[in-house]
Structures are given as structure tokens and as C-alpha cells.
Design a protein around this motif. Structure first.
Motif, mmCIF file in Angstrom:
data_model
loop_
_atom_site.group_PDB
_atom_site.id
_atom_site.type_symbol
_atom_site.label_atom_id
_atom_site.label_comp_id
_atom_site.label_asym_id
_atom_site.label_seq_id
_atom_site.Cartn_x
_atom_site.Cartn_y
_atom_site.Cartn_z
ATOM 1 N N VAL A 164 0.871 -1.098 0.150
ATOM 2 C CA VAL A 164 -0.259 0.157 -0.113
ATOM 3 C C VAL A 164 0.959 1.227 0.058
ATOM 4 O O VAL A 164 0.780 2.266 -0.691
ATOM 5 N N PHE A 165 1.841 1.197 0.880
ATOM 6 C CA PHE A 165 2.766 2.366 0.832
ATOM 7 C C PHE A 165 3.266 2.642 -0.516
ATOM 8 O O PHE A 165 3.692 3.736 -1.006
ATOM 9 N N LEU A 166 3.832 1.515 -0.984
ATOM 10 C CA LEU A 166 4.676 1.639 -2.520
ATOM 11 C C LEU A 166 3.439 2.125 -3.495
ATOM 12 O O LEU A 166 3.745 3.142 -4.442
ATOM 13 N N SER A 167 2.357 1.677 -3.267
ATOM 14 C CA SER A 167 1.126 2.204 -4.283
ATOM 15 C C SER A 167 0.967 3.530 -4.270
ATOM 16 O O SER A 167 0.656 4.013 -5.273
ATOM 17 N N VAL A 168 0.963 4.141 -3.034
ATOM 18 C CA VAL A 168 0.634 5.574 -2.842
ATOM 19 C C VAL A 168 2.104 6.121 -3.547
ATOM 20 O O VAL A 168 1.921 7.303 -4.211
ATOM 21 N N ASP A 169 3.139 5.727 -3.172
ATOM 22 C CA ASP A 169 4.339 6.476 -3.916
ATOM 23 C C ASP A 169 4.485 6.342 -5.362
ATOM 24 O O ASP A 169 4.603 7.340 -5.924
ATOM 25 N N LEU A 193 1.753 8.932 -6.472
ATOM 26 C CA LEU A 193 2.248 10.564 -6.176
ATOM 27 C C LEU A 193 3.203 10.736 -7.273
ATOM 28 O O LEU A 193 3.273 11.797 -7.925
ATOM 29 N N PHE A 194 4.198 9.494 -7.769
ATOM 30 C CA PHE A 194 5.163 9.819 -8.545
ATOM 31 C C PHE A 194 4.272 10.043 -10.114
ATOM 32 O O PHE A 194 4.843 10.822 -11.005
ATOM 33 N N LEU A 195 3.314 9.253 -10.397
ATOM 34 C CA LEU A 195 2.611 9.388 -11.728
ATOM 35 C C LEU A 195 1.933 10.881 -11.791
ATOM 36 O O LEU A 195 1.876 11.338 -12.797
ATOM 37 N N PHE A 197 11.983 3.820 -4.972
ATOM 38 C CA PHE A 197 11.613 2.354 -5.506
ATOM 39 C C PHE A 197 13.222 1.602 -5.890
ATOM 40 O O PHE A 197 13.194 0.367 -5.418
ATOM 41 N N TYR A 198 14.206 2.361 -6.184
ATOM 42 C CA TYR A 198 15.396 1.716 -6.101
ATOM 43 C C TYR A 198 15.960 1.331 -4.887
ATOM 44 O O TYR A 198 16.572 0.249 -4.551
ATOM 45 N N GLY A 199 15.719 2.034 -4.005
ATOM 46 C CA GLY A 199 15.771 1.495 -2.352
ATOM 47 C C GLY A 199 15.172 0.287 -2.044
ATOM 48 O O GLY A 199 15.908 -0.441 -1.316
ATOM 49 N N PHE A 200 13.633 0.109 -2.228
ATOM 50 C CA PHE A 200 12.972 -1.109 -2.122
ATOM 51 C C PHE A 200 13.630 -2.150 -2.668
ATOM 52 O O PHE A 200 13.812 -3.104 -2.039
ATOM 53 N N ALA A 201 14.077 -1.988 -4.087
ATOM 54 C CA ALA A 201 14.535 -3.026 -4.762
ATOM 55 C C ALA A 201 15.859 -3.727 -4.280
ATOM 56 O O ALA A 201 15.906 -4.877 -4.225
#
Length: 125
Positions: free
Chosen positions: A78-83, A86-88, A109-113
Motif C-alpha cells: 500500500v505504501f509503495l502504491s501511494v508512492d 504520487l510519482f505518476l 523504488f530503487y531503495g526498495f528493490a
């Protein structure tokens, strides 16, 4: 953990600089390390549950359950979906972040990956 944090910051910042060369504003922050930690947590504990302070899905009519646990992976997604949303929003509304300070969503996104892919290498045992 310190080495993991430094590596996550360097890798995400380097990848961000490679993929967004038009950005001239300095990027200073801790968010890539936070998202790398979230990715590592998801990789190491995929079935874990986290306790939340307030149930965000509670309606105004129902009582709030202050001791709710939810799947950690769901919360992180959910956190990444919000990110991503917001990026889009930044991209679709042509928000100019090339020379002004702003949130560096690609670094998240790079940090998560990075955390997701390298967590097992940094694990003690």
C-alpha cells in the motif's frame, strides 16, 4: 545494518542519477534507506504481521481497534502504491522537479528493490 544503510543510499542515489540526469537539484534524505529496510523486511519476513496504531480501514460508524495486526507485505505494498500514484501525478501534471527540491520517488523504488534483492546477503547467521 550500518553497511546496509550506506549501500542502499549509495545504490539508490547512483541509479537515480543515472535514470534522471536532467535533475540538477541536490537530493538529500533518508527515504531510500527507509524503503530499502522495508524491502529487506518483506524479503526476510514475508508472512510477518505488523501492529498498527489505528485501523485505517475503519469507518466513522465502527469503533477503532487500536491493537490491530495486518500483513506486513500488504502494508508495504500500500505504501509503495501511494508512492507510485504520487510519482505518476508528478509526471502527468508536468511538475518540474529538475531544479527545485521535491520528493525523489524513483530513489524510493530503487531503495526498495535494493533491500528486497540484497537482504539475504546482509543477514547474520
Amino acid at each position: 545494518f550500518f553497511v546496509f544503510c550506506i549501500a542502499a543510499a549509495l545504490v539508490s542515489d547512483y541509479l537515480y542519477a543515472l535514470t534522471c540526469p536532467e535533475i540538477t537539484a541536490p537530493s538529500i534524505g533518508f527515504s531510500a534507506i527507509v524503503t530499502a529496510s522495508m524491502g529487506a523486511y518483506m524479503a526476510l519476513f514475508p508472512l510477518a504481521r505488523v501492529h498498527i496504531l489505528v485501523n485505517p480501514f475503519a469507518t466513522l460508524v465502527s469503533s477503532l481497534n487500536l491493537n490491530e495486526s495486518i500483513p506486513a507485505a500488504g502494508f508495504i505494498l500500500v505504501f509503495l502504491s501511494v508512492d507510485i500514484a504520487l510519482f505518476l501525478h508528478q509526471i502527468l501534471n508536468s511538475v518540474d522537479v529538475s531544479s527545485q527540491a521535491g520528493v525523489v520517488y524513483p530513489a524510493h523504488f530503487y531503495g526498495f528493490a535494493f533491500g528486497l534483492l540484497t537482504a539475504k546477503f546482509f543477514r547474520r547467521n
